[in-house]
Design a protein around this motif. Structure first.
Motif, PDB file in Angstrom:
ATOM      1  N   ASP A 302       0.826  -1.218   0.000  1.00  0.00           N
ATOM      2  CA  ASP A 302       0.000   0.000   0.000  1.00  0.00           C
ATOM      3  C   ASP A 302       0.856   1.263   0.000  1.00  0.00           C
ATOM      4  O   ASP A 302       0.698   2.166   0.845  1.00  0.00           O
ATOM      5  CB  ASP A 302      -0.958   0.006   1.188  1.00  0.00           C
ATOM      6  CG  ASP A 302      -2.227   0.824   0.888  1.00  0.00           C
ATOM      7  OD1 ASP A 302      -2.292   1.434  -0.193  1.00  0.00           O
ATOM      8  OD2 ASP A 302      -3.135   0.847   1.736  1.00  0.00           O
ATOM      9  N   MET A 305      -1.074   4.650  -0.209  1.00  0.00           N
ATOM     10  CA  MET A 305      -1.540   5.196   1.071  1.00  0.00           C
ATOM     11  C   MET A 305      -0.416   5.929   1.776  1.00  0.00           C
ATOM     12  O   MET A 305      -0.604   7.022   2.337  1.00  0.00           O
ATOM     13  CB  MET A 305      -2.088   4.072   1.957  1.00  0.00           C
ATOM     14  CG  MET A 305      -2.657   4.550   3.291  1.00  0.00           C
ATOM     15  SD  MET A 305      -1.430   4.844   4.606  1.00  0.00           S
ATOM     16  CE  MET A 305      -1.783   3.500   5.707  1.00  0.00           C
ATOM     17  N   GLY A 309      -0.491   9.874   2.871  1.00  0.00           N
ATOM     18  CA  GLY A 309      -0.291  10.293   4.254  1.00  0.00           C
ATOM     19  C   GLY A 309       0.890  11.235   4.406  1.00  0.00           C
ATOM     20  O   GLY A 309       0.819  12.229   5.147  1.00  0.00           O
ATOM     21  N   THR A 372       3.131   0.248   5.817  1.00  0.00           N
ATOM     22  CA  THR A 372       1.713   0.520   5.558  1.00  0.00           C
ATOM     23  C   THR A 372       1.021  -0.643   4.856  1.00  0.00           C
ATOM     24  O   THR A 372       0.012  -0.461   4.183  1.00  0.00           O
ATOM     25  CB  THR A 372       1.556   1.798   4.709  1.00  0.00           C
ATOM     26  OG1 THR A 372       2.314   1.657   3.494  1.00  0.00           O
ATOM     27  CG2 THR A 372       2.024   3.019   5.467  1.00  0.00           C
ATOM     28  N   THR A 395       0.947  -0.268  10.200  1.00  0.00           N
ATOM     29  CA  THR A 395      -0.465  -0.634  10.187  1.00  0.00           C
ATOM     30  C   THR A 395      -0.694  -1.859  11.082  1.00  0.00           C
ATOM     31  O   THR A 395       0.224  -2.638  11.344  1.00  0.00           O
ATOM     32  CB  THR A 395      -0.933  -0.937   8.756  1.00  0.00           C
ATOM     33  OG1 THR A 395       0.034  -1.754   8.083  1.00  0.00           O
ATOM     34  CG2 THR A 395      -1.137   0.342   7.973  1.00  0.00           C
ATOM     35  N   ILE A 417      -1.377   2.072  13.492  1.00  0.00           N
ATOM     36  CA  ILE A 417      -2.496   2.778  12.868  1.00  0.00           C
ATOM     37  C   ILE A 417      -3.347   1.784  12.083  1.00  0.00           C
ATOM     38  O   ILE A 417      -2.887   0.684  11.759  1.00  0.00           O
ATOM     39  CB  ILE A 417      -1.986   3.894  11.927  1.00  0.00           C
ATOM     40  CG1 ILE A 417      -1.145   3.299  10.793  1.00  0.00           C
ATOM     41  CG2 ILE A 417      -1.213   4.955  12.697  1.00  0.00           C
ATOM     42  CD1 ILE A 417      -0.766   4.302   9.705  1.00  0.00           C
ATOM     43  N   PRO A 418      -4.589   2.132  11.759  1.00  0.00           N
ATOM     44  CA  PRO A 418      -5.430   1.225  10.969  1.00  0.00           C
ATOM     45  C   PRO A 418      -4.903   1.086   9.535  1.00  0.00           C
ATOM     46  O   PRO A 418      -4.373   2.052   8.974  1.00  0.00           O
ATOM     47  CB  PRO A 418      -6.802   1.907  10.967  1.00  0.00           C
ATOM     48  CG  PRO A 418      -6.748   2.924  12.055  1.00  0.00           C
ATOM     49  CD  PRO A 418      -5.319   3.341  12.170  1.00  0.00           C
ATOM     50  N   THR A 420      -4.854   1.173   5.565  1.00  0.00           N
ATOM     51  CA  THR A 420      -5.445   2.011   4.510  1.00  0.00           C
ATOM     52  C   THR A 420      -5.739   3.445   4.958  1.00  0.00           C
ATOM     53  O   THR A 420      -6.207   4.241   4.141  1.00  0.00           O
ATOM     54  CB  THR A 420      -6.731   1.404   3.912  1.00  0.00           C
ATOM     55  OG1 THR A 420      -7.822   1.565   4.840  1.00  0.00           O
ATOM     56  CG2 THR A 420      -6.558  -0.066   3.562  1.00  0.00           C
ATOM     57  N   SER A 421      -5.471   3.813   6.211  1.00  0.00           N
ATOM     58  CA  SER A 421      -5.849   5.147   6.707  1.00  0.00           C
ATOM     59  C   SER A 421      -4.692   6.133   6.570  1.00  0.00           C
ATOM     60  O   SER A 421      -3.846   6.254   7.462  1.00  0.00           O
ATOM     61  CB  SER A 421      -6.311   5.076   8.164  1.00  0.00           C
ATOM     62  OG  SER A 421      -6.629   6.369   8.641  1.00  0.00           O
ATOM     63  N   TYR A 422      -4.673   6.877   5.469  1.00  0.00           N
ATOM     64  CA  TYR A 422      -3.606   7.860   5.291  1.00  0.00           C
ATOM     65  C   TYR A 422      -3.764   9.046   6.250  1.00  0.00           C
ATOM     66  O   TYR A 422      -2.783   9.709   6.585  1.00  0.00           O
ATOM     67  CB  TYR A 422      -3.538   8.316   3.834  1.00  0.00           C
ATOM     68  CG  TYR A 422      -4.676   9.183   3.371  1.00  0.00           C
ATOM     69  CD1 TYR A 422      -4.621  10.572   3.504  1.00  0.00           C
ATOM     70  CD2 TYR A 422      -5.807   8.627   2.777  1.00  0.00           C
ATOM     71  CE1 TYR A 422      -5.650  11.381   3.073  1.00  0.00           C
ATOM     72  CE2 TYR A 422      -6.845   9.424   2.344  1.00  0.00           C
ATOM     73  CZ  TYR A 422      -6.769  10.800   2.488  1.00  0.00           C
ATOM     74  OH  TYR A 422      -7.796  11.587   2.052  1.00  0.00           O
ATOM     75  N   VAL A 423      -4.991   9.290   6.721  1.00  0.00           N
ATOM     76  CA  VAL A 423      -5.211  10.371   7.679  1.00  0.00           C
ATOM     77  C   VAL A 423      -4.522  10.043   9.007  1.00  0.00           C
ATOM     78  O   VAL A 423      -3.828  10.889   9.599  1.00  0.00           O
ATOM     79  CB  VAL A 423      -6.721  10.602   7.895  1.00  0.00           C
ATOM     80  CG1 VAL A 423      -6.946  11.632   9.016  1.00  0.00           C
ATOM     81  CG2 VAL A 423      -7.379  11.079   6.604  1.00  0.00           C
ATOM     82  N   ASP A 424      -4.702   8.796   9.492  1.00  0.00           N
ATOM     83  CA  ASP A 424      -4.032   8.389  10.725  1.00  0.00           C
ATOM     84  C   ASP A 424      -2.514   8.390  10.560  1.00  0.00           C
ATOM     85  O   ASP A 424      -1.777   8.728  11.498  1.00  0.00           O
ATOM     86  CB  ASP A 424      -4.507   7.001  11.151  1.00  0.00           C
ATOM     87  CG  ASP A 424      -5.911   7.029  11.738  1.00  0.00           C
ATOM     88  OD1 ASP A 424      -6.045   7.394  12.916  1.00  0.00           O
ATOM     89  OD2 ASP A 424      -6.864   6.691  11.021  1.00  0.00           O
TER      90      ASP A 424
END
Length: 477
Positions: A302, A305, A309, A372, A395, A417-418, A420-424
């Motif tokens: 990923d 992602m 991020g 990630t 991740t 972090i979760p 696929t979550s680029y915000v996190d």
């Protein structure tokens, strides 16, 4: 000394990465044994070695998927017109992979692998295959497209029969480094009594394939369940005929047992790192805040992602750079998409794809490492990075949480972090950037975690014991 055949699928010695590095270490650290390598590869062009092979490897044999096979008219005639009702019934039962009996499946696969009904193409174009295939369609898939249904099963059985009809090296121990096609070769060697069987699962193979298939465009949605059930079936048959089943951490061991593995056969042997190779590097701080990721540029990592991020975080970071460290040639299309994303996000000055390099040159100056992936086992890249004193943002996949945050008596060595979550990812990057004392503390914790739980001595002694015990049993029998 034991003769050990390591069975690899799409990895060593042709792909650089965690599993391949693990294989290289396993062979180098067991010089008293003689190894052969059986490689399952997609095509002949794939077979370009990326490793210098240790001198105790005596043979490398490739098995290519989707072989071009001749068809003999006499064999088709014989398969079509001599009654084989039992074979047809067994094939029909096998086609329902979810419910198939492992023992009966092994029996029919053994018959097919001995070429009793010809080569794989001669089997799948004859009535011994066509009749159960049509019956299975009428009973289970009658509301779907028959043409796609036919080609789905045809491709599955061409490869399954094809790999099992290949001659495999003689060995005392057959050690598969996954279930899947590699696992079923080992399982059938065990079924025939050719040697003792060891399975090491780094990740859980059918779960990884399921994740890929769910999102795959090349598989019609009506038939995704066939492929998913097929890969779970390969795991079940591998578990059944393995003498020892190894994984890297307890969560995966529990998953194996849930999916049919005998608990008495299941062991946990974590990956091991030579702390002297990574723990004694002289840190050479750069002017930039240096962020790295040790990876192959492929979809499962990923990378997109990660790039998103990093782009979001750049708004709040000063003088930061991201190094994507590892081979770029495994999936050229995905690599080009990532390069284009860097251009579209105007990050050419902040992101560098290094290609294959000596990673220790980068461990010397990196402040932080990223992982990630959407699926992992127990990543060697995390253990190496921690051994070098570099904390991680990773991740929540595989064993990452346990390694980075689960050793409470030592402390945290990173952030989870979760997937696929680029915000996190962006939020964590900014927080780590502004917490230099915390970064240093996490780096020190990481070194302690590797030394206590993931030493090379623990790793190699576990396998030496298994090889010694199984080799002795094989010779006694």
């Amino acid at each position: 000394m034991a003769k050990i055949c390591l069975i690899c699928e799409g990895s060593y010695p042709y792909v650089v990465g965690g599993v391949s590095s693990w294989v290289q270490d396993l062979i180098n650290l067991n010089k008293e044994h003689e190894f052969s390598i059986l490689c399952i590869i997609p095509n002949k062009e794939f077979a370009v070695s990326k490793y210098e092979l240790p001198d105790n490897i005596k043979e490398v044999k490739n098995i290519t998927l989707n072989p071009d096979l001749p068809v003999t008219g006499f064999r088709i005639f014989k398969n079509n017109y001599i009654r084989k009702d039992k074979v047809k019934e067994e094939l029909f039962n096998l086609m329902n992979f979810r419910e198939a009996s492992v023992e009966k499946s092994a029996e029919i696969l053994d018959s097919l692998s001995r070429k009793e009904y010809g080569n794989p193409m001669e089997v799948v174009v004859s009535k011994i295959f066509w009749n159960p295939l049509l019956r299975n369609y009428r009973e289970n898939f009658s509301n779907t497209n028959y043409n796609i249904y036919y080609w789905t099963y045809r491709n599955i059985f061409l490869n399954l029969i094809g790999i099992l009809q290949e001659e495999i090296p003689e060995a005392d121990i057959y050690h598969s480094v996954a279930t899947g096609y590699a696992g079923v070769i080992a399982a059938m060697a065990g079924y025939r009594g050719k040697g003792k069987i060891v399975l090491t699962e780094h990740g859980i193979y059918p779960r990884e394939r399921e994740e890929e298939i769910v999102h795959a465009q090349w598989v019609d949605k009506s038939f995704k369940s066939i492929w998913i059930d097929f890969f779970y079936f390969l795991s079940k048959i591998t578990y059944k005929y393995s003498d020892v089943i190894i994984t890297l951490f307890d969560y995966n061991r529990n998953f194996q047992i849930k999916n049919g593995a005998d608990p008495s056969k299941c062991l946990v042997i974590p990956n091991g790192i030579d702390k002297d190779s990574f723990g004694n590097l002289d840190f050479e701080k750069k002017e930039t805040f240096s962020i790295g990721a040790i990876l192959r540029v492929v979809p499962i990592k990923d990378v997109k992602m990660m790039l998103k991020g990093f782009r979001v975080a750049l708004r709040k970071l000063r003088n930061a750079k991201l190094y994507l460290i590892g081979p770029i040639d495994e999936n050229p299309e995905y690599y080009e998409e990532c390069v284009q994303m860097v251009k579209n996000l105007e990050m050419e000055d902040y992101v560098e794809f290094t290609g294959k390099v000596n990673v220790t040159d980068y461990y010397k100056f990196l402040d932080l490492l990223l992982l990630t992936s959407i699926s992992e086992g127990q990543p060697l890249s995390i253990l190496e990075g921690l051994s070098a004193g570099i904390p991680f943002i990773a991740t929540d996949v595989g064993n990452c949480r346990e390694i980075l945050t689960g050793k409470v008596e030592i402390g945290e060595a990173g952030v989870i972090i979760p997937p696929t979550s680029y915000v996190d990812l962006a939020d964590s990057l900014v927080k780590m950037y502004h917490s230099r004392d915390r970064l240093k503390e996490m780096g020190e914790n990481g070194k302690k975690i590797v030394e206590k739980y993931y030493s090379r001595e623990i790793f190699i002694e576990g396998y030496r014991k298994i090889y010694r015990e199984l080799g002795d049993k094989q010779w006694q029998e």
